[in-house]
Design an enzyme around this catalytic site. Structure first.
Site, PDB file in Angstrom:
ATOM      1  N   LYS A  82      33.578  -9.319-133.302  1.00 16.40           N
ATOM      2  CA  LYS A  82      32.342  -9.975-132.885  1.00 16.40           C
ATOM      3  C   LYS A  82      31.568  -9.087-131.911  1.00 16.40           C
ATOM      4  O   LYS A  82      32.164  -8.416-131.055  1.00 16.40           O
ATOM      5  CB  LYS A  82      32.700 -11.317-132.233  1.00 16.40           C
ATOM      6  CG  LYS A  82      31.548 -12.229-131.895  1.00 16.40           C
ATOM      7  CD  LYS A  82      32.117 -13.551-131.353  1.00 16.40           C
ATOM      8  CE  LYS A  82      31.049 -14.493-130.866  1.00 16.40           C
ATOM      9  NZ  LYS A  82      31.645 -15.736-130.305  1.00 16.40           N
ATOM     10  N   SER A 157      29.837 -19.882-131.781  1.00 18.43           N
ATOM     11  CA  SER A 157      29.026 -18.674-131.807  1.00 18.43           C
ATOM     12  C   SER A 157      29.626 -17.569-132.678  1.00 18.43           C
ATOM     13  O   SER A 157      28.949 -16.574-132.954  1.00 18.43           O
ATOM     14  CB  SER A 157      28.844 -18.152-130.375  1.00 18.43           C
ATOM     15  OG  SER A 157      30.100 -17.792-129.794  1.00 18.43           O
ATOM     16  N   SER A 181      33.747 -22.035-130.093  1.00 16.52           N
ATOM     17  CA  SER A 181      33.165 -20.946-130.879  1.00 16.52           C
ATOM     18  C   SER A 181      34.105 -20.293-131.877  1.00 16.52           C
ATOM     19  O   SER A 181      33.665 -19.480-132.693  1.00 16.52           O
ATOM     20  CB  SER A 181      32.584 -19.876-129.946  1.00 16.52           C
ATOM     21  OG  SER A 181      31.429 -20.378-129.309  1.00 16.52           O
TER      22      SER A 181
END
Length: 480
Positions: A82, A157, A181
């Site tokens: 990420k 997220s 997330s």
């Protein structure tokens, strides 16, 4: 299996071949890169393609193995990282245009641990601005789409991570979780994950210039999103390896001691006033029956008030964010994210001053209540969201939208505030007006017992099947 189909394998299946020398790391990585190039243009899940350096690393792993080096537990496994975590030589943009040139000087512990285990990073995945939405879109890289269809948000997220791994881009996807997330993208895409408990996975970004707020430190964790529960058992022992840069990491083994007798599971459908959708209820019933048939002692039992702990904890987090982060959001965020944060502060009125300190102290009260309950019931099976996953940009639709996206997600952020492990696993493929959509349930566990939650995920998955298989059929039909 043909080389170009290696991307279909789980990490557990793939490492059985790469570690034995039956499949080269280069071939495993190339297959995932080919898959990424085929499907990512329509998804925008990976926003930085690292194909060249991935193939170089894979070749180096093959050469080392040929000269007698012992292959790591994740030898040749293609993974994604990420974009809010440091990877040496790459930007830790966090979806913010102003941070697009923030080049990491070194790897974060989670990246280093994956490398040490033999994994190969093929790309970096998208996140919303500041990694603070349950949806994934930003002005720097644009929107990530859910491989099930554009009527469903990919979650956030870690939305890029969830969409990527379920579409076949990489076998493991790194993500993180301060309020859901890891679990939001898992639920959106039909993946499996476990939010580790506090102190389980070492965390730190070498590029950071200041320490995060105390609640952010206590609530945020690093983890992985996978297509199969077994892959968490394979990969998490490498992820939790100690790193001195995280002084509060707890070096405990992945597997805890076996429990006597059938493991008791507290089963609840309580949504604390929110309407429980029939498809979510059906998924919960399926998961309950799957666990019971697998030998678990599933009992209807109400855990300590998750609504009180969750809402209180998130209001405390909003208080810290208002004091420490709002200025950055106002200065560098888009109008969209500034508007969303304004509604966050309405939905979760921030605690401040003495009241914030009192609530931070009360966190121990909530955690103690749950600790005592989990002595009797080591696992808690509950909804994750009370309704099927929401549509893209639902959180931009004012108070009603934010309430549907985050306001009702108390089972999510309560676990962050408590610092407890919580897994997410699909238990049903629902037929909804927009098309088939996975429905995930949540399994919370005793502190330090992520392994128990993953075992329960595996039992549910054994009956429900892996959601990647009908998804790939759907994707193939759509592209035909």
């Amino acid at each position: 299996m043909a080389k170009n189909d290696l991307w279909r394998l789980s990490a557990t299946e793939l490492t059985a071949l790469t570690r034995a020398g039956d499949v080269r790391a280069e071939d495993a990585v190339q297959a995932s890169i080919d898959r990424m190039k085929a499907v990512n243009p329509a998804l925008n899940a990976v926003v930085e393609d690292l194909s060249s350096e991935a193939l170089e690393r894979a070749c180096a792993l093959d050469k080392a193995r040929a000269t007698g080096a012992q292959p790591g537990p994740l030898h040749g496994v293609p993974v994604t990282i990420k974009i809010n975590v440091d990877q040496a030589g790459h930007a830790t943009s966090n979806g913010v245009t102003a941070l697009k040139d923030l080049i990491a000087p070194a790897d974060a512990p989670v990246v280093e641990n994956l490398h040490k285990a033999g994994a190969v990073v093929i790309g970096r995945t998208n996140t919303p601005e500041f990694s603070f939405r349950a949806d994934t879109d930003n002005p720097l890289f644009g929107r990530t789409h859910n491989p099930w269809g554009r009527h469903i948000s990919p979650g956030g997220s870690s939305g890029g991570a969830g969409a990527a791994v379920m579409a076949g881009i990489g076998v493991l996807a790194h993500g993180n979780d301060i309020g859901g997330s890891l679990r939001f993208p898992a639920a959106a895409n039909g993946a499996v994950t476990v939010k580790p408990g506090l102190g389980r996975v070492p965390a730190w970004n070498p590029s950071q210039t200041a320490e995060r707020g105390l609640l952010a430190q206590l609530m945020s964790v690093q983890g992985l999103i996978t297509r199969a529960a077994e892959d968490l058992h394979l990969s998490m022992p490498s992820l939790i390896a100690a790193d001195p840069r995280d002084p509060f990491h707890v070096p405990m083994p992945w597997r805890g001691a076996a429990l006597d007798g059938p493991i008791k599971v507290a089963f609840t459908k309580n949504t604390h006033g929110y309407e429980l959708h029939p498809e979510v209820e059906a998924a919960l019933d399926f998961a309950r029956d799957a666990l019971a048939d697998a030998g678990y002692a599933v009992e209807e039992a109400e855990p300590p008030n998750v609504f009180d702990a969750g809402r209180t904890g998130y209001r405390a987090l909003m208080g810290e964010i208002y004091a420490l982060m709002k200025q950055d959001v106002d200065a560098a965020g888009s109008q969209t994210v500034r508007d969303i944060f304004a509604v966050y502060f309405q939905e979760f009125p921030p605690y401040a001053g003495q009241e914030l300190l009192q609530i931070m102290a009360k966190r121990t009260h909530y955690a103690r209540q749950w600790s005592l309950f989990l002595e009797d019931y080591p696992l808690v099976l509950s909804p994750f969201l009370p309704q099927p996953f929401f549509r893209p940009d639902r959180d931009t639709e004012g108070a009603e939208g934010v309430h549907e996206v985050l306001g009702c997600a108390v089972y999510s952020y309560a676990m962050n505030f408590l610092g407890l492990p919580a897994a997410s696993v699909p238990a049903r493929l629902a037929e909804l007006p927009g098309g088939p959509q996975p429905i995930n349930v949540q399994i919370a566990a005793r502190r330090w017992r992520e392994d128990l939650a993953v075992d329960a995920c595996a039992a549910i998955e054994a009956r429900a099947g892996r959601m990647c298989l009908p998804l790939w059929e759907k994707m193939q039909a759509a592209s035909a």
